[in-house]
Design a protein around this motif. Sequence first.
Motif, PDB file in Angstrom:
ATOM      1  N   TYR A 127      37.450  30.125  47.449  1.00  0.00           N
ATOM      2  CA  TYR A 127      38.267  30.307  48.651  1.00  0.00           C
ATOM      3  C   TYR A 127      39.324  31.373  48.426  1.00  0.00           C
ATOM      4  N   LEU A 128      39.690  32.034  49.531  1.00  0.00           N
ATOM      5  CA  LEU A 128      40.866  32.904  49.541  1.00  0.00           C
ATOM      6  C   LEU A 128      41.797  32.363  50.620  1.00  0.00           C
ATOM      7  N   PHE A 129      43.004  31.974  50.224  1.00  0.00           N
ATOM      8  CA  PHE A 129      43.993  31.462  51.176  1.00  0.00           C
ATOM      9  C   PHE A 129      45.074  32.526  51.347  1.00  0.00           C
ATOM     10  N   LEU A 130      45.311  32.898  52.595  1.00  0.00           N
ATOM     11  CA  LEU A 130      46.333  33.906  52.896  1.00  0.00           C
ATOM     12  C   LEU A 130      47.334  33.282  53.856  1.00  0.00           C
ATOM     13  N   SER A 131      48.618  33.289  53.486  1.00  0.00           N
ATOM     14  CA  SER A 131      49.600  32.699  54.404  1.00  0.00           C
ATOM     15  C   SER A 131      50.886  33.497  54.385  1.00  0.00           C
ATOM     16  N   ALA A 132      51.665  33.293  55.434  1.00  0.00           N
ATOM     17  CA  ALA A 132      52.993  33.906  55.501  1.00  0.00           C
ATOM     18  C   ALA A 132      53.942  32.899  56.131  1.00  0.00           C
ATOM     19  N   ALA A 152      39.557  24.199  40.891  1.00  0.00           N
ATOM     20  CA  ALA A 152      39.380  24.836  42.196  1.00  0.00           C
ATOM     21  C   ALA A 152      39.419  26.345  42.034  1.00  0.00           C
ATOM     22  N   ASP A 153      38.392  27.030  42.536  1.00  0.00           N
ATOM     23  CA  ASP A 153      38.390  28.488  42.454  1.00  0.00           C
ATOM     24  C   ASP A 153      39.038  29.032  43.724  1.00  0.00           C
ATOM     25  N   VAL A 154      40.347  29.109  43.680  1.00  0.00           N
ATOM     26  CA  VAL A 154      41.108  29.539  44.863  1.00  0.00           C
ATOM     27  C   VAL A 154      42.026  30.695  44.481  1.00  0.00           C
ATOM     28  N   VAL A 155      42.002  31.731  45.308  1.00  0.00           N
ATOM     29  CA  VAL A 155      43.014  32.788  45.205  1.00  0.00           C
ATOM     30  C   VAL A 155      43.954  32.579  46.388  1.00  0.00           C
ATOM     31  N   PHE A 156      45.226  32.422  46.091  1.00  0.00           N
ATOM     32  CA  PHE A 156      46.219  32.118  47.123  1.00  0.00           C
ATOM     33  C   PHE A 156      47.244  33.250  47.144  1.00  0.00           C
ATOM     34  N   THR A 182      44.608  31.198  41.354  1.00  0.00           N
ATOM     35  CA  THR A 182      45.417  32.407  41.197  1.00  0.00           C
ATOM     36  C   THR A 182      46.420  32.464  42.341  1.00  0.00           C
ATOM     37  N   VAL A 183      47.689  32.495  42.004  1.00  0.00           N
ATOM     38  CA  VAL A 183      48.732  32.521  43.043  1.00  0.00           C
ATOM     39  C   VAL A 183      49.477  33.847  42.971  1.00  0.00           C
ATOM     40  N   THR A 184      49.545  34.540  44.092  1.00  0.00           N
ATOM     41  CA  THR A 184      50.379  35.744  44.179  1.00  0.00           C
ATOM     42  C   THR A 184      51.360  35.533  45.327  1.00  0.00           C
ATOM     43  N   VAL A 185      52.635  35.705  45.035  1.00  0.00           N
ATOM     44  CA  VAL A 185      53.636  35.635  46.109  1.00  0.00           C
ATOM     45  C   VAL A 185      54.185  37.042  46.314  1.00  0.00           C
ATOM     46  N   ILE A 186      54.163  37.469  47.570  1.00  0.00           N
ATOM     47  CA  ILE A 186      54.649  38.808  47.914  1.00  0.00           C
ATOM     48  C   ILE A 186      55.947  38.646  48.705  1.00  0.00           C
ATOM     49  N   LEU A 208      44.084  42.885  48.508  1.00  0.00           N
ATOM     50  CA  LEU A 208      42.858  42.203  48.948  1.00  0.00           C
ATOM     51  C   LEU A 208      41.642  42.613  48.132  1.00  0.00           C
ATOM     52  N   ILE A 209      41.474  43.933  47.949  1.00  0.00           N
ATOM     53  CA  ILE A 209      40.226  44.350  47.288  1.00  0.00           C
ATOM     54  C   ILE A 209      40.239  44.031  45.796  1.00  0.00           C
ATOM     55  N   MET A 210      41.436  43.682  45.288  1.00  0.00           N
ATOM     56  CA  MET A 210      41.478  43.275  43.876  1.00  0.00           C
ATOM     57  C   MET A 210      41.132  41.794  43.683  1.00  0.00           C
ATOM     58  N   VAL A 211      40.962  41.079  44.789  1.00  0.00           N
ATOM     59  CA  VAL A 211      40.608  39.651  44.673  1.00  0.00           C
ATOM     60  C   VAL A 211      39.193  39.546  44.105  1.00  0.00           C
ATOM     61  N   PRO A 212      39.021  38.867  42.977  1.00  0.00           N
ATOM     62  CA  PRO A 212      37.678  38.765  42.407  1.00  0.00           C
ATOM     63  C   PRO A 212      36.715  38.027  43.350  1.00  0.00           C
ATOM     64  N   ASP A 213      35.493  38.500  43.414  1.00  0.00           N
ATOM     65  CA  ASP A 213      34.465  37.887  44.282  1.00  0.00           C
ATOM     66  C   ASP A 213      34.923  37.770  45.732  1.00  0.00           C
ATOM     67  N   LEU A 214      35.670  38.752  46.192  1.00  0.00           N
ATOM     68  CA  LEU A 214      36.238  38.674  47.552  1.00  0.00           C
ATOM     69  C   LEU A 214      35.186  38.300  48.591  1.00  0.00           C
ATOM     70  N   HIS A 215      34.011  38.942  48.501  1.00  0.00           N
ATOM     71  CA  HIS A 215      33.016  38.739  49.561  1.00  0.00           C
ATOM     72  C   HIS A 215      32.275  37.407  49.438  1.00  0.00           C
TER      73      HIS A 215
END
Length: 356
Positions: A127-132, A152-156, A182-186, A208-215
């Motif tokens: 999963y890729l979770f994107l929030s603001a 859990a294989d999640v990029v947040f 993987t957690v990144t806070v911007i 975004l494009i650096m997220v592993p296995d994005l697609h």
Amino acid sequence: MTVMLTKPVEAELHTGGLDEALTCTQVIEVTHDVKTFVLAPDDLRPLAFRPGQHLTLSLEIDGVPMQRCYTISSAPTRPGPLEITVKRVPGGPVSNWLHDRLVPGGRIWATGPHGEFSHTRHPAGKYLFLSAGSGITPLMSMLRTLMDSGPADVVFVHSARTPDDIIFRDELEAIAARGDVTVTVICEDDSSTEVWQGTRGRLGLRTLIMVPDLHAREVFTCGPPGYMTATRELLSQAAVEPTQCHEESFDLTARAGSTDDDAPDIASSQRYAVEFRRSGFSVECGDQETLLHAAHRAGLKPPSMCTEGMCGTCRSSLLAGQVDMQHAGGIRQRDIDQGEILICCSKPLGDVVVDI
Ligand SMILES: Cc1cc2nc3c(=O)[nH]c(=O)nc-3n(C[C@H](O)[C@H](O)[C@H](O)COP(=O)(O)OP(=O)(O)OC[C@H]3O[C@@H](n4cnc5c(N)ncnc54)[C@H](O)[C@@H]3O)c2cc1C
């Protein structure tokens, strides 16, 4: 002395949902303008819900009935009282009322759970979770649920205005230390007390494009309208399939209240008689028109918010006839079985009588 050891009786789940007053048992300060409210039903039974779903709270402020949706930020895998996490919106009646008036012992009416924004509806390995901002709440419920179920294989990737605005900051840092998520806070800016050492600015294509296995990831996005528009565009630029992208907006104002511009061409469609029995009005309704729209044409203003079958505010009894109801999780099966409908997403299949 004899000590009897007994197995604790597992609490029975509220599988039918809530339509009742909850008691606030605790208020937790999360950031300078965000509080978590812990809410418990009288019988203390835990509620069955999907992570990402919300409650609709009903209250009366200065004599005006109001309803607002709040995501259940706690996880269904951690039975116990429910939690909602609310950001104070300047000038907003309900968020300010909750912040200023709801204290332990206070009561608030809630229906739900509602909504279909949940990873459990789109099971995937990654999963890729994107929030603001406060959009973090449904994703946090989903993340907690996924983590409770194993690695859990999640990029947040969460965006905040300043370090002081990072909701659930300590928990996010602890999760990042776990390794599987993987957690990144911007942050856009520093706060008055902290120079942000992490990623700065706004979510961009590079992140975004650096997220592993994005697609290969199911993507869930939640945040303010501007963020949602920008993120949709970024995901499209990154060639993520739209079918993999799921989103929820907290701002109903952009989409609520269908206007006459949205009106289907009633003249050329099949028309049926709709009787609003309690108000004593009848109107012809096209087969492609919602009963809410027909009610507006009849001069009625029944309560409604999302106009998408999601919040449950316009629930009414269908006294006669049949409708085609395409809801988005805003009504429980139990209520449908008892003849309840959401008029915002119900179109007549013949003559109908509604209890409005
Ligand atoms: C499905 C769903 C889930 C939601 N979950 C949460 C949640 O978990 N936590 C939470 O804090 N809110 C959540 N909201 C938003 C919440 O329902 C209210 O809209 C919000 O608390 C503002 O209510 P209000 O009465 O104070 O102000 P309103 O009168 O509703 O809004 C005042 C103004 O602020 C804007 N606004 C509304 N919400 C926000 C926001 N979050 N940030 C910035 N501006 C906003 C509105 O567009 C409006 O212009 C959710 C909304 C939906 C539809």
